[in-house]
Design a protein around this motif. Sequence first.
Motif, PDB file in Angstrom:
ATOM      1  N   GLY A  94      52.970  41.400  36.995  1.00 32.24           N
ATOM      2  CA  GLY A  94      53.278  42.190  38.187  1.00 32.24           C
ATOM      3  C   GLY A  94      52.604  43.548  38.170  1.00 32.24           C
ATOM      4  O   GLY A  94      51.668  43.794  37.401  1.00 32.24           O
ATOM      5  N   GLY A  95      53.115  44.457  38.995  1.00 33.79           N
ATOM      6  CA  GLY A  95      52.553  45.799  39.103  1.00 33.79           C
ATOM      7  C   GLY A  95      53.223  46.761  38.132  1.00 33.79           C
ATOM      8  O   GLY A  95      53.822  46.363  37.126  1.00 33.79           O
ATOM      9  N   GLY A  96      53.133  48.050  38.473  1.00 38.12           N
ATOM     10  CA  GLY A  96      53.652  49.094  37.593  1.00 38.12           C
ATOM     11  C   GLY A  96      55.138  48.959  37.307  1.00 38.12           C
ATOM     12  O   GLY A  96      55.601  49.330  36.220  1.00 38.12           O
ATOM     13  N   SER A  97      55.907  48.418  38.259  1.00 34.49           N
ATOM     14  CA  SER A  97      57.355  48.301  38.039  1.00 34.49           C
ATOM     15  C   SER A  97      57.655  47.295  36.937  1.00 34.49           C
ATOM     16  O   SER A  97      58.540  47.509  36.093  1.00 34.49           O
ATOM     17  CB  SER A  97      58.053  47.862  39.331  1.00 34.49           C
ATOM     18  N   THR A  98      56.918  46.192  36.937  1.00 32.35           N
ATOM     19  CA  THR A  98      57.155  45.142  35.933  1.00 32.35           C
ATOM     20  C   THR A  98      56.640  45.588  34.564  1.00 32.35           C
ATOM     21  O   THR A  98      57.320  45.403  33.544  1.00 32.35           O
ATOM     22  CB  THR A  98      56.458  43.837  36.384  1.00 32.35           C
ATOM     23  N   VAL A  99      55.449  46.178  34.544  1.00 32.94           N
ATOM     24  CA  VAL A  99      54.923  46.681  33.267  1.00 32.94           C
ATOM     25  C   VAL A  99      55.882  47.751  32.733  1.00 32.94           C
ATOM     26  O   VAL A  99      56.169  47.812  31.535  1.00 32.94           O
ATOM     27  CB  VAL A  99      53.486  47.233  33.435  1.00 32.94           C
ATOM     28  N   THR A 118      49.115  42.879  38.630  1.00 26.24           N
ATOM     29  CA  THR A 118      48.837  42.315  39.954  1.00 26.24           C
ATOM     30  C   THR A 118      48.737  43.401  41.025  1.00 26.24           C
ATOM     31  O   THR A 118      48.798  43.110  42.215  1.00 26.24           O
ATOM     32  CB  THR A 118      49.922  41.290  40.354  1.00 26.24           C
ATOM     33  N   THR A 119      48.655  44.668  40.595  1.00 23.31           N
ATOM     34  CA  THR A 119      48.339  45.773  41.513  1.00 23.31           C
ATOM     35  C   THR A 119      47.298  46.637  40.792  1.00 23.31           C
ATOM     36  O   THR A 119      46.862  46.297  39.685  1.00 23.31           O
ATOM     37  CB  THR A 119      49.574  46.652  41.854  1.00 23.31           C
ATOM     38  N   TYR A 120      46.975  47.784  41.406  1.00 15.82           N
ATOM     39  CA  TYR A 120      45.962  48.667  40.812  1.00 15.82           C
ATOM     40  C   TYR A 120      46.602  49.866  40.114  1.00 15.82           C
ATOM     41  O   TYR A 120      45.920  50.854  39.846  1.00 15.82           O
ATOM     42  CB  TYR A 120      45.016  49.178  41.906  1.00 15.82           C
ATOM     43  N   ALA A 121      47.911  49.819  39.818  1.00 18.78           N
ATOM     44  CA  ALA A 121      48.635  51.007  39.338  1.00 18.78           C
ATOM     45  C   ALA A 121      48.134  51.531  37.992  1.00 18.78           C
ATOM     46  O   ALA A 121      48.141  52.733  37.747  1.00 18.78           O
ATOM     47  CB  ALA A 121      50.128  50.709  39.247  1.00 18.78           C
ATOM     48  N   GLY A 122      47.730  50.646  37.094  1.00 12.36           N
ATOM     49  CA  GLY A 122      47.097  51.088  35.839  1.00 12.36           C
ATOM     50  C   GLY A 122      48.028  51.305  34.663  1.00 12.36           C
ATOM     51  O   GLY A 122      47.575  51.668  33.573  1.00 12.36           O
ATOM     52  N   SER A 123      49.326  51.054  34.836  1.00 11.05           N
ATOM     53  CA  SER A 123      50.280  51.309  33.751  1.00 11.05           C
ATOM     54  C   SER A 123      49.946  50.510  32.489  1.00 11.05           C
ATOM     55  O   SER A 123      50.219  50.951  31.365  1.00 11.05           O
ATOM     56  CB  SER A 123      51.686  50.960  34.241  1.00 11.05           C
ATOM     57  N   GLU A 124      49.336  49.338  32.667  1.00 12.30           N
ATOM     58  CA  GLU A 124      49.009  48.473  31.527  1.00 12.30           C
ATOM     59  C   GLU A 124      48.031  49.130  30.541  1.00 12.30           C
ATOM     60  O   GLU A 124      47.877  48.667  29.420  1.00 12.30           O
ATOM     61  CB  GLU A 124      48.426  47.143  32.036  1.00 12.30           C
ATOM     62  N   MET A 125      47.366  50.201  30.960  1.00 11.79           N
ATOM     63  CA  MET A 125      46.386  50.857  30.098  1.00 11.79           C
ATOM     64  C   MET A 125      46.925  52.138  29.463  1.00 11.79           C
ATOM     65  O   MET A 125      46.169  52.900  28.871  1.00 11.79           O
ATOM     66  CB  MET A 125      45.142  51.219  30.923  1.00 11.79           C
ATOM     67  N   THR A 126      48.228  52.396  29.640  1.00 17.62           N
ATOM     68  CA  THR A 126      48.745  53.676  29.146  1.00 17.62           C
ATOM     69  C   THR A 126      49.903  53.506  28.157  1.00 17.62           C
ATOM     70  O   THR A 126      50.660  52.528  28.244  1.00 17.62           O
ATOM     71  CB  THR A 126      49.247  54.582  30.307  1.00 17.62           C
ATOM     72  N   PRO A 127      50.056  54.474  27.254  1.00 17.92           N
ATOM     73  CA  PRO A 127      51.232  54.472  26.381  1.00 17.92           C
ATOM     74  C   PRO A 127      52.389  55.264  27.004  1.00 17.92           C
ATOM     75  O   PRO A 127      53.271  55.743  26.297  1.00 17.92           O
ATOM     76  CB  PRO A 127      50.705  55.175  25.126  1.00 17.92           C
TER      77      PRO A 127
END
Length: 356
Positions: A94-99, A118-127
């Motif tokens: 999912g997007g930032g909420s799921t990550v 599944t969005t462009y939020a980018g949370s998956e790349m941050t600690p």
Amino acid sequence: MSLAFTYNAWPGRVLFGAGTLGQLGEEVRRLGLGHVLILATPSHEAEAVALAASLGEVAAGVHAKAVMHVPASTARAAVEEARRLEADGTVALGGGSTVGLAKAVALELGLPILAVPTTYAGSEMTPIWGLTEGGLKKTGRDPRVLPRTVIYDPSLILGLPPATTVASGMNAMAHCVEALYAVDGNPIISLMAEEGLRRLARSLPSAMREPANLDARADTLCGAWLAGTCLGAVSMALHHKLCHSLGGSFNLPHAETHAVILPHVAAYNAPAAPEAMACIAYALGADEGKSAPAALFDLAASCGAMIRLADLGLREPDLDPATEIALAAPYPNPRPLDRSAIRQLLEDAYWGRRPA
Ligand code: NAD
């Protein structure tokens, strides 16, 4: 001062391309995991259940209860479910909420995350993690919440609705814009920021016109990856702080608020960050004489983004308290914070005025 910086290259593994979701099972095993809990928002439950079925016995279950800004009660419920199912890792689909929910579980239980954005939020790349309790959002950094593996499969975002596409795309562009004038910026991150802006600006309009255009989706997703890397690596400034307080105190939607505010913060910072502005205008392919803030505004407007805070639920009497909140906790910004100029910025964003 001569060039000096600290560069954090976060560990992690990225699989990029249409169909890469099919490699998730292999990636789960590669991390030595055998029982992963799949997280999603309620609207993505069917996709999460299908993913669990495709994973077979390494899927411990599905918990499709992620909501925006990770309320503490939502986090507690996910931690409980991970414990109950004896999960040894999570998959965030999912997007930032799921990550964000997977990060809350990682923070509590140390479970490694495989992220499928599944969005462009980018949370998956941050600690960076965030948790909301009693109307206040707390954030922090912890290397345990950085996903171990990220699968960027552009075929998963073909159905991202147009309004979310443009808002989320502008959210990603905001990470790049602020990275270009970050107090702790560095040449590698600036290259990533410029390239992220270029890809998003050139492909967002096509993704809006033809949502199922896989090439345009892949290009925007690649831009979002670069943008997320910038967000995780350097400090954000006025734009992110303003959006954070508008979201937290006035309950405005995350990505849409970023899309409205970005051109106005760029205009505010332009006199103090001329190199960054030149780079943004160049990356956006702005015509000779068009400023970076105007180019950002025109891009958002031409893609049909909401451009007025008034349309996101803010009320005119909120402008004064919003100004005070923005000034309350000082943070580095290229241009010093000035009460009347910030008030003007918010008013311009409220009415959706195009920056000069
Ligand atoms: P989101 O995850 O809430 O998604 C927005 C909506 O779009 C949801 O309803 C979701 O179900 C739906 N959706 C997602 N992907 C879809 C798809 N491919 N097709 C159709 N619908 C889809 O919103 P977001 O903007 O991705 O994330 C916002 C949240 O992430 C905020 O809480 C923000 O603070 C946080 N965030 C955190 C970081 C960090 O580094 N910690 C970075 C960025 C954002």
